[in-house]
Write a protein that holds these residues in place. Structure first.
Motif, mmCIF file in Angstrom:
data_model
loop_
_atom_site.group_PDB
_atom_site.id
_atom_site.type_symbol
_atom_site.label_atom_id
_atom_site.label_comp_id
_atom_site.label_asym_id
_atom_site.label_seq_id
_atom_site.Cartn_x
_atom_site.Cartn_y
_atom_site.Cartn_z
ATOM 1 N N GLY B 39 46.397 27.122 50.510
ATOM 2 C CA GLY B 39 45.779 27.727 49.330
ATOM 3 C C GLY B 39 46.027 29.224 49.243
ATOM 4 O O GLY B 39 46.978 29.737 49.837
ATOM 5 N N ASP B 40 45.150 29.919 48.547
ATOM 6 C CA ASP B 40 45.438 31.323 48.241
ATOM 7 C C ASP B 40 45.057 32.273 49.373
ATOM 8 O O ASP B 40 45.011 33.480 49.196
ATOM 9 C CB ASP B 40 44.760 31.741 46.934
ATOM 10 C CG ASP B 40 43.269 31.507 46.985
ATOM 11 O OD1 ASP B 40 42.760 31.138 48.071
ATOM 12 O OD2 ASP B 40 42.616 31.691 45.948
ATOM 13 N N ILE B 41 44.830 31.713 50.559
ATOM 14 C CA ILE B 41 44.436 32.544 51.690
ATOM 15 C C ILE B 41 45.501 33.604 52.019
ATOM 16 O O ILE B 41 45.204 34.692 52.499
ATOM 17 C CB ILE B 41 44.143 31.642 52.909
ATOM 18 C CG1 ILE B 41 43.136 32.322 53.841
ATOM 19 C CG2 ILE B 41 45.385 31.288 53.688
ATOM 20 C CD1 ILE B 41 42.544 31.351 54.848
ATOM 21 N N LEU B 42 46.768 33.263 51.707
ATOM 22 C CA LEU B 42 47.855 34.198 52.012
ATOM 23 C C LEU B 42 47.961 35.324 50.987
ATOM 24 O O LEU B 42 48.771 36.220 51.127
ATOM 25 C CB LEU B 42 49.201 33.464 52.043
ATOM 26 C CG LEU B 42 49.440 32.574 53.254
ATOM 27 C CD1 LEU B 42 50.775 31.877 53.134
ATOM 28 C CD2 LEU B 42 49.397 33.393 54.524
ATOM 29 N N PHE B 43 47.164 35.221 49.962
ATOM 30 C CA PHE B 43 47.308 36.203 48.884
ATOM 31 C C PHE B 43 46.081 37.085 48.747
ATOM 32 O O PHE B 43 45.947 37.793 47.770
ATOM 33 C CB PHE B 43 47.613 35.482 47.570
ATOM 34 C CG PHE B 43 48.834 34.613 47.684
ATOM 35 C CD1 PHE B 43 50.097 35.172 47.599
ATOM 36 C CD2 PHE B 43 48.723 33.246 47.929
ATOM 37 C CE1 PHE B 43 51.220 34.384 47.740
ATOM 38 C CE2 PHE B 43 49.844 32.461 48.069
ATOM 39 C CZ PHE B 43 51.107 33.026 47.977
ATOM 40 N N ASN B 44 45.169 37.023 49.731
ATOM 41 C CA ASN B 44 44.027 37.926 49.609
ATOM 42 C C ASN B 44 44.364 39.308 50.173
ATOM 43 O O ASN B 44 45.348 39.485 50.905
ATOM 44 C CB ASN B 44 42.764 37.315 50.231
ATOM 45 C CG ASN B 44 42.762 37.410 51.741
ATOM 46 O OD1 ASN B 44 43.076 38.459 52.313
ATOM 47 N ND2 ASN B 44 42.425 36.313 52.399
ATOM 48 N N LYS B 45 43.539 40.236 49.798
ATOM 49 C CA LYS B 45 43.836 41.650 50.040
ATOM 50 C C LYS B 45 44.084 41.972 51.509
ATOM 51 O O LYS B 45 45.048 42.640 51.862
ATOM 52 C CB LYS B 45 42.637 42.473 49.517
ATOM 53 C CG LYS B 45 42.995 43.890 49.153
ATOM 54 C CD LYS B 45 41.773 44.661 48.716
ATOM 55 C CE LYS B 45 41.461 44.488 47.242
ATOM 56 N NZ LYS B 45 40.334 45.355 46.819
ATOM 57 N N SER B 46 43.233 41.473 52.384
ATOM 58 C CA SER B 46 43.367 41.906 53.781
ATOM 59 C C SER B 46 44.600 41.287 54.433
ATOM 60 O O SER B 46 45.252 41.916 55.264
ATOM 61 C CB SER B 46 42.094 41.589 54.569
ATOM 62 O OG SER B 46 42.085 40.240 54.964
ATOM 63 N N ILE B 47 44.942 40.066 54.047
ATOM 64 C CA ILE B 47 46.157 39.446 54.606
ATOM 65 C C ILE B 47 47.404 40.175 54.099
ATOM 66 O O ILE B 47 48.304 40.515 54.859
ATOM 67 C CB ILE B 47 46.234 37.947 54.216
ATOM 68 C CG1 ILE B 47 45.186 37.142 54.973
ATOM 69 C CG2 ILE B 47 47.635 37.407 54.476
ATOM 70 C CD1 ILE B 47 45.573 36.745 56.374
ATOM 71 N N VAL B 48 47.449 40.437 52.807
ATOM 72 C CA VAL B 48 48.624 41.105 52.242
ATOM 73 C C VAL B 48 48.793 42.488 52.858
ATOM 74 O O VAL B 48 49.876 42.860 53.313
ATOM 75 C CB VAL B 48 48.516 41.204 50.700
ATOM 76 C CG1 VAL B 48 49.589 42.131 50.150
ATOM 77 C CG2 VAL B 48 48.643 39.827 50.075
ATOM 78 N N ARG B 49 47.707 43.250 52.923
ATOM 79 C CA ARG B 49 47.804 44.604 53.451
ATOM 80 C C ARG B 49 48.107 44.599 54.944
ATOM 81 O O ARG B 49 48.982 45.321 55.414
ATOM 82 C CB ARG B 49 46.495 45.363 53.195
ATOM 83 C CG ARG B 49 46.559 46.832 53.619
ATOM 84 C CD ARG B 49 45.188 47.489 53.537
ATOM 85 N NE ARG B 49 44.254 46.877 54.473
ATOM 86 C CZ ARG B 49 43.073 46.372 54.137
ATOM 87 N NH1 ARG B 49 42.647 46.419 52.885
ATOM 88 N NH2 ARG B 49 42.291 45.819 55.042
ATOM 89 N N GLY B 50 47.391 43.744 55.660
ATOM 90 C CA GLY B 50 47.498 43.760 57.112
ATOM 91 C C GLY B 50 48.677 42.959 57.627
ATOM 92 O O GLY B 50 49.661 43.516 58.123
ATOM 93 N N SER B 51 48.604 41.655 57.437
ATOM 94 C CA SER B 51 49.570 40.802 58.102
ATOM 95 C C SER B 51 50.957 40.863 57.472
ATOM 96 O O SER B 51 51.972 40.790 58.152
ATOM 97 C CB SER B 51 49.055 39.372 58.083
ATOM 98 O OG SER B 51 49.727 38.615 59.040
#
Lengths: 255, 332
Positions: B39-51
């Motif tokens: 799902g959209d877990i890969l597109f949330n702010k902390s994942i995009v910025r961090g990972s």
């Protein structure tokens, strides 16, 4: 040998160690003249051309270009002087498109100092169509083109940059008869534009139809230098393989 | 109407003949796959910025010059070690008390000289760059290991000096400021490759070295500049990584060189030179980051990261080789 020769080589000798690859060759090319330089493998024709292009200097002898004595020490120097040598495998970069190939090493820049891609596209297409070579787009990569089209691009490029002398190595090697005829047309187009050419080949059939003059090298010596009208193709062929034994030749062979 | 259609045709043609199309398609495919899985877990702010972006920026700074070097027909296997030298070296200089800016200049100059050394050995002595930079990979890693017997540390004030430049949260918290530096580097390198005579000489050097030489396009000089550029940016990426994370390790970026080659190949570069793109390497890098993050989020063992990278690499190579040829034939 007249004073207004474009290229004049006088008494060129070249040794590689003890091997005497060129033994005092006189060679000249006139204005708007196409010279067929033929000889068997190892006859010395590519050595002579490498001397002309500045790939290596002659051991002895003088080289005049446009009436001035020259000592080319690199291909860049001869290129700058106006001599363009087109080796088949060194003419074009296959993965690059036509416009980038056409201007490789002399790329035009726009006002911002960047590559003027539009000008490259426009002028390369103009250059090709002037010669009667129609290709659908300047973005076509060279590896999509036939051997004849590739020769055409290389010749059109030499024309565009106004080289005085163009050296073509085996210009119609691996080409169909139809394509070879086109390449001859391109070479005649060079002449019409007052440019000169040297066509190198080991097969007289390849250069005879379009040459004004035929020069035959054998064992590092010039054995024939005649206008095309004065010599039959068979005679040249025999000279290349050595059925005609010239004076001094037997002595050379015995040594 | 006709004009609109021809405009549409020209946009479509530009897209289909785009050199980096394979990496774009691969990226979309991988994103779709993970969206379907987690799902959209890969597109949330902390994942995009961090990972994704944090490490992705460091990697992409290296991947782009590596791709350019590959286009010119050369490799650089030492980028991981030079990256580590940048990261651990600047901490060393911080620790001996140099001004942060002076430390930065020294370390970047050192990395540029390393590139010059690799280039000289490769071009003057005629040693394949694969060998030269493989030797460099081991040698510079040893230098890093000799520099720090323990985990590198540095005064926080010096680290902050750079973290205030590279690590500022921007765009509503979606990315760090260093992403803008990456975008600037991307823009410059893209223009250099695609819109300058020097860029033309890069393609020619790798496509047909003899032709480049015969046309007076100076392929050796071009390669020399690219070796220096690659080492310089690898060292710079190491500095960015260490200062924006506030920590580094002597084994940091081990194996990075192969991921960089993978990113370049996914982006359309070939191992034999002459083809490739800056944007392809850029997209390829973020594709790798998404695969890495995605397998972790899926809860499958992160060991599968390398397996999936291998599969994607092959798919992209097949796309480049077979699909692209046909499309180009049809549309140019």
């Amino acid at each position: 040998m007249s004073e207004n020769d474009l290229l004049r080589c006088e008494d060129i000798h070249k040794y590689f160690g003890k091997v005497h690859a060129l033994e005092g060759v006189d060679f000249d090319v006139g204005e708007a003249e196409v010279v067929g330089l033929v000889g068997d493998n190892g006859a010395g024709k590519s050595t002579l051309i490498k001397v002309v292009c500045g790939i290596f200097p002659p051991t002895k002898g003088k080289l005049f270009f446009k009436g001035e004595e020259r000592h080319f020490s690199s291909p860049q120097e001869s290129l700058q002087a106006g001599i363009e040598s087109i080796q088949q495998d060194q003419a074009l970069v296959e993965e690059m498109d036509i416009k980038r190939n056409f201007f490789l090493g002399r790329e035009p820049k726009n006002n911002a100092g960047l590559l003027d891609v539009r000008k490259m596209a426009r002028e390369s297409m103009n250059g090709l169509s002037d010669m009667g070579l129609e290709i659908r787009s300047p973005d076509v990569e060279v590896n999509e083109l036939s051997g004849g089209q590739r020769q055409g691009i290389a010749i059109a490029r030499a024309l565009h940059f106004n080289f005085d002398l163009i050296i073509l190595d085996e210009p119609t090697n691996n080409l169909s008869i139809k394509e070879s005829k086109k390449v001859y047309d391109y070479i005649r187009e060079l002449k019409r534009n007052n440019l000169s050419a040297i066509l190198i080949s080991h097969a007289i059939q390849e250069v005879y139809p379009v040459s004004d003059r035929i020069v035959v090298l054998r064992n590092g010596k010039k054995i024939i230098d005649k206008a095309r009208e004065e010599i039959e193709m068979e005679e040249v062929e025999n000279a290349i393989i050595g059925d005609i034994v010239e004076e001094g030749e037997t002595e050379h062979l015995m040594m | 109407m006709k004009k609109i259609r021809s405009l549409g045709g020209s946009v479509g043609r530009t897209f289909l003949t785009w050199k980096a199309l394979s990496s774009f398609i691969s990226l979309i495919a991988v994103l779709a796959f993970f969206y379907w899985q987690v799902g959209d877990i890969l597109f949330n702010k902390s994942i995009v910025r961090g990972s994704i972006l944090d490490l992705g920026v460091n990697w992409a700074i290296v991947a782009m010059p590596v791709a350019m070097l590959m286009i010119s027909g050369e490799f650089d296997l030492s980028v991981g070690s030079v990256y580590a030298l940048g990261a651990c070296g600047i901490f060393k200089l911080f620790q001996v008390g140099l001004h942060p800016l002076l430390a930065f200049v020294i370390i970047i100059a050192a990395c540029a000289l390393i590139g010059l050394l690799h280039a000289s050995i490769t071009l003057r002595l005629g040693i394949p760059s694969f060998i030269t930079t493989l030797a460099g990979m081991w040698f510079w890693r040893s230098v890093v290991n000799a520099m720090w017997q323990y985990t590198p540390t540095a005064p926080q004030s010096a680290i902050n000096y750079f973290d205030n430049v590279f690590g500022v949260r921007l765009g509503g918290g979606w990315f760090y400021s260093k992403f803008l530096i990456l975008v600037a580097i991307f823009a410059i390198l893209w223009i250099v490759l695609e819109r300058t005579p020097f860029g033309n000489s890069i393609f020619a050097a790798g496509g047909n070295y003899d032709a480049a030489l015969a046309r007076g396009s100076k392929p050796d000089r071009t390669k020399m500049v690219l070796f220096v550029l690659t080492s310089t940016l690898a060292g710079f990426a190491g500095v960015v990584s260490a200062t924006s994370a506030g920590a580094t390790m002597t084994n940091t970026a081990t194996g990075l060189e192969l991921y960089m080659i993978a990113a370049a190949v996914i982006g359309g570069a070939s191992l034999t030179g002459g083809v490739g793109s800056v944007e392809g390497a850029f997209l390829g890098t973020f594709l790798l980051r998404y695969i890495n993050t995605g397998v972790i989020q899926m809860g499958i063992e992160s060991k599968w990261f390398q397996g999936i990278v291998g599969v994607v690499l092959l798919l992209a190579a097949v796309l480049n080789r077979n699909f692209r040829r046909r499309v180009i034939k049809r549309f140019t």
